[in-house]
Design an enzyme around this catalytic site. Structure first.
Site, PDB file in Angstrom:
ATOM      1  N   THR A  34       2.956  -6.297   2.053  1.00  0.00           N
ATOM      2  CA  THR A  34       3.615  -4.997   3.414  1.00  0.00           C
ATOM      3  C   THR A  34       2.431  -4.193   3.624  1.00  0.00           C
ATOM      4  O   THR A  34       2.754  -3.095   3.883  1.00  0.00           O
ATOM      5  CB  THR A  34       4.837  -4.461   2.977  1.00  0.00           C
ATOM      6  OG1 THR A  34       4.054  -3.337   2.028  1.00  0.00           O
ATOM      7  CG2 THR A  34       5.823  -5.264   2.447  1.00  0.00           C
ATOM      8  N   ASP A  89       1.432  -1.189   0.009  1.00  0.00           N
ATOM      9  CA  ASP A  89       0.007   0.140  -0.092  1.00  0.00           C
ATOM     10  C   ASP A  89       1.069   1.695  -0.602  1.00  0.00           C
ATOM     11  O   ASP A  89       0.636   2.045   0.716  1.00  0.00           O
ATOM     12  CB  ASP A  89      -1.272  -0.189   0.981  1.00  0.00           C
ATOM     13  CG  ASP A  89      -0.496  -0.345   2.691  1.00  0.00           C
ATOM     14  OD1 ASP A  89       1.044  -0.599   2.768  1.00  0.00           O
ATOM     15  OD2 ASP A  89      -0.597   0.418   3.686  1.00  0.00           O
ATOM     16  N   ASP A 146       6.896   1.077   1.944  1.00  0.00           N
ATOM     17  CA  ASP A 146       6.152   0.468   0.274  1.00  0.00           C
ATOM     18  C   ASP A 146       7.464   0.650  -0.516  1.00  0.00           C
ATOM     19  O   ASP A 146       7.536   0.058  -1.362  1.00  0.00           O
ATOM     20  CB  ASP A 146       4.952  -0.397   0.262  1.00  0.00           C
ATOM     21  CG  ASP A 146       4.213  -0.179   1.256  1.00  0.00           C
ATOM     22  OD1 ASP A 146       3.181  -1.109   1.360  1.00  0.00           O
ATOM     23  OD2 ASP A 146       3.921   0.347   2.107  1.00  0.00           O
ATOM     24  N   ASN A 203      -2.176   2.050   3.584  1.00  0.00           N
ATOM     25  CA  ASN A 203      -1.997   3.815   4.088  1.00  0.00           C
ATOM     26  C   ASN A 203      -2.544   5.275   3.668  1.00  0.00           C
ATOM     27  O   ASN A 203      -2.581   6.047   3.756  1.00  0.00           O
ATOM     28  CB  ASN A 203      -0.837   4.273   3.609  1.00  0.00           C
ATOM     29  CG  ASN A 203       0.408   3.090   4.004  1.00  0.00           C
ATOM     30  OD1 ASN A 203       0.641   3.299   5.763  1.00  0.00           O
ATOM     31  ND2 ASN A 203       0.936   2.365   3.725  1.00  0.00           N
ATOM     32  N   HIS A 233       9.985   0.933   7.777  1.00  0.00           N
ATOM     33  CA  HIS A 233       8.923  -0.667   7.990  1.00  0.00           C
ATOM     34  C   HIS A 233       9.607  -1.770   6.522  1.00  0.00           C
ATOM     35  O   HIS A 233      10.514  -2.526   7.045  1.00  0.00           O
ATOM     36  CB  HIS A 233       8.046  -0.538   8.707  1.00  0.00           C
ATOM     37  CG  HIS A 233       7.783   0.253   9.528  1.00  0.00           C
ATOM     38  ND1 HIS A 233       7.809   0.060  11.283  1.00  0.00           N
ATOM     39  CD2 HIS A 233       6.977   1.427   9.445  1.00  0.00           C
ATOM     40  CE1 HIS A 233       7.548   1.241  11.367  1.00  0.00           C
ATOM     41  NE2 HIS A 233       7.099   1.799  10.678  1.00  0.00           N
ATOM     42  N   ASP A 234       8.697  -1.590   5.865  1.00  0.00           N
ATOM     43  CA  ASP A 234       8.698  -2.758   4.752  1.00  0.00           C
ATOM     44  C   ASP A 234       9.896  -3.155   4.391  1.00  0.00           C
ATOM     45  O   ASP A 234       9.434  -4.343   3.533  1.00  0.00           O
ATOM     46  CB  ASP A 234       7.730  -2.045   3.520  1.00  0.00           C
ATOM     47  CG  ASP A 234       6.033  -1.601   4.880  1.00  0.00           C
ATOM     48  OD1 ASP A 234       6.011  -1.936   5.939  1.00  0.00           O
ATOM     49  OD2 ASP A 234       5.133  -1.173   3.692  1.00  0.00           O
ATOM     50  N   PHE A 278      -0.372  -0.574  12.873  1.00  0.00           N
ATOM     51  CA  PHE A 278      -1.489   0.069  11.894  1.00  0.00           C
ATOM     52  C   PHE A 278      -1.928  -1.020  11.062  1.00  0.00           C
ATOM     53  O   PHE A 278      -3.158  -1.511   9.928  1.00  0.00           O
ATOM     54  CB  PHE A 278      -0.991   1.181  11.395  1.00  0.00           C
ATOM     55  CG  PHE A 278      -1.378   2.136   9.840  1.00  0.00           C
ATOM     56  CD1 PHE A 278      -2.695   1.838  10.450  1.00  0.00           C
ATOM     57  CD2 PHE A 278      -1.193   1.490   8.539  1.00  0.00           C
ATOM     58  CE1 PHE A 278      -3.165   3.085   8.706  1.00  0.00           C
ATOM     59  CE2 PHE A 278      -2.292   1.253   7.341  1.00  0.00           C
ATOM     60  CZ  PHE A 278      -2.986   2.513   7.898  1.00  0.00           C
ATOM     61  N   ASN A 279      -1.199  -2.064  10.336  1.00  0.00           N
ATOM     62  CA  ASN A 279      -1.275  -3.001   8.797  1.00  0.00           C
ATOM     63  C   ASN A 279      -2.638  -3.795   9.908  1.00  0.00           C
ATOM     64  O   ASN A 279      -3.951  -4.440   9.105  1.00  0.00           O
ATOM     65  CB  ASN A 279      -0.296  -3.746   7.894  1.00  0.00           C
ATOM     66  CG  ASN A 279       0.982  -3.648   7.979  1.00  0.00           C
ATOM     67  OD1 ASN A 279      -0.174  -1.676   7.468  1.00  0.00           O
ATOM     68  ND2 ASN A 279       1.958  -3.314   6.888  1.00  0.00           N
TER      69      ASN A 279
HETATM   70  C1  BDR Z   1       3.638  -0.064   8.682  1.00  0.00           C
HETATM   71  O1  BDR Z   1       1.876   1.251   8.365  1.00  0.00           O
HETATM   72  C2  BDR Z   1       2.095   1.997   7.311  1.00  0.00           C
HETATM   73  O2  BDR Z   1       1.881   2.645   7.663  1.00  0.00           O
HETATM   74  C3  BDR Z   1       3.751   1.571   6.382  1.00  0.00           C
HETATM   75  O3  BDR Z   1       3.687   1.218   5.305  1.00  0.00           O
HETATM   76  C4  BDR Z   1       4.261   0.011   7.424  1.00  0.00           C
HETATM   77  O4  BDR Z   1       4.056  -1.143   6.345  1.00  0.00           O
HETATM   78  C5  BDR Z   1       4.012   0.141   9.878  1.00  0.00           C
HETATM   79  O5  BDR Z   1       3.384   0.236  11.092  1.00  0.00           O
HETATM   80 CA    CA Z   2       3.076  -0.590   4.179  1.00  0.00          CA
END
Ligand code: BDR
Ligand code: CA
Length: 332
Positions: free
Chosen positions: A146, A31, A36, A60, A261-262, A187-188
């Site tokens: 991701t 996303d 990403d 996102n 992160h991703d 979040f994810n």
């Molecule tokens: C995740 O949430 C999204 O905002 C980022 O792309 C990542 O995948 C981090 O919590």
């Molecule tokens: Ca992401």
């Protein structure tokens, strides 16, 4: 689970991996999203990975915006031959929730990205995932997710045979101690906890690359300096994205350097020595009073023999940024 050399048997499942002498074929479900975008770049720019396609999921930002972003990133990398299939626009049960405070109104604020020249590929993301996995040999395809797990959950429900056919599913999401969207949830997983529960309750081998790991993947000044020295359109765009990400993470979560992160999922596939893991059961909380979206990881003692999940614990920071820098240089 992951191995960067030759044929091996997965620790968690006993399933035989396909040969890893060739690049590992993956589908990236994402996303974009600043990090990403970094995952796409790392997947394209490292010879150990063969990116078969990008599938998109609302997260996102709206699925329309982030699908366009994915295509723009591919254009930036001169790799519009990689198909982009649009997927789910909303979570299974919940309303859409985007992360504009972290990724901006476009989903990739901070730089002016080139307009894509190749249209969105025909066919839904979920169909692409199913068709690709079913057409390949068992143990051939690795799925990387991701974003929220909506597409992956739908694919597993529509064609359950994919569960036994993939090499591995690598998920950026959750955390065993850390959280970011609520006091308990990342979040994810928070966006679509029911999808996450479906995915984690299937028997496929899952590597959870959660916040405990990705909060180590900080874009420090030193890491960015190596990328600045490349001096290309791509490296400048990457640094522009990181500048926006830095401000957003400072304002919202008080990070001095933003956690990227991703791409840690891709780094794990390229070189498991860079992302250390530990086998452990993972459960998804879907109806807690305060804890919906939490990933409950059992780290007490030895993992059961039949566990199918592992969690990422420790990052080689220098090794990770070396991979990112090499990928940007290779695509520049
Ligand atoms: C995740 O949430 C999204 O905002 C980022 O792309 C990542 O995948 C981090 O919590
Ligand atoms: Ca992401």
């Amino acid at each position: 689970m992951s191995t960067s050399t030759t044929t091996s048997t997965t620790a968690a499942t006993g399933r035989v991996d396909a040969s890893r002498a060739r690049p590992r074929p993956i589908i990236l479900d994402c996303d974009p999203g600043h990090d990403d975008a970094a995952a796409i770049i790392l997947a394209l720019g490292n010879p150990a990975i063969d990116l078969l396609g990008v599938t998109t999921v609302g997260g996102n930002q709206t699925v329309e915006k982030i699908t366009r972003n994915a295509r723009s990133v591919l254009r930036l990398c001169n790799r519009e031959d990689v198909p982009v299939h649009q997927g789910a626009s909303r979570p299974l049960l919940h309303d859409v929730e985007v992360a504009a405070q972290i990724h901006g109104e476009s989903g990739l604020d901070g730089v002016e990205l080139p307009d894509p020249t190749v249209p969105v590929a025909p066919g839904h993301a979920v169909s692409f995932i199913i068709d690709t996995v079913m057409a390949a040999a068992p143990g051939e395809i690795t799925l990387v997710a991701t974003g929220p797990l909506t597409n992956i959950a739908l694919a597993a429900r529509i064609e359950p045979r994919i569960v036994g056919r993939i090499a591995e599913l690598v998920v950026m999401g959750g955390g065993f101690h850390e959280a970011n969207w609520t006091p308990a949830a990342e979040f994810n997983i928070w966006v679509d906890p029911e999808a996450a529960r479906i995915v984690f309750e299937e028997s496929w081998p899952i590597t959870m690359v959660g916040l405990d790991l990705t909060h180590q993947a900080l874009a420090t000044a030193e890491a960015e300096e190596g990328i600045r020295r490349i001096g290309s359109e791509l490296s400048e765009a990457f640094l522009g994205l990181m500048a926006f990400f830095r401000r957003a993470y400072k304002e919202n979560q008080d990070f001095d350097d933003p956690p990227v992160h991703d791409p840690c999922t891709i780094a794990y596939l390229i070189d498991p020595a860079i992302v250390r893991t530990r086998r452990a059961p993972v459960r998804i909380e879907t109806h807690g009073q305060y804890t919906t979206g939490a990933t409950v990881v059992d780290l007490r003692g030895q993992a059961p023999e039949d566990v199918h999940t592992q969690v990422a614990t420790e990052l080689d920071h220098a090794g990770f940024w070396r991979l990112m820098t090499e990928a940007i240089a290779a695509l520049s």
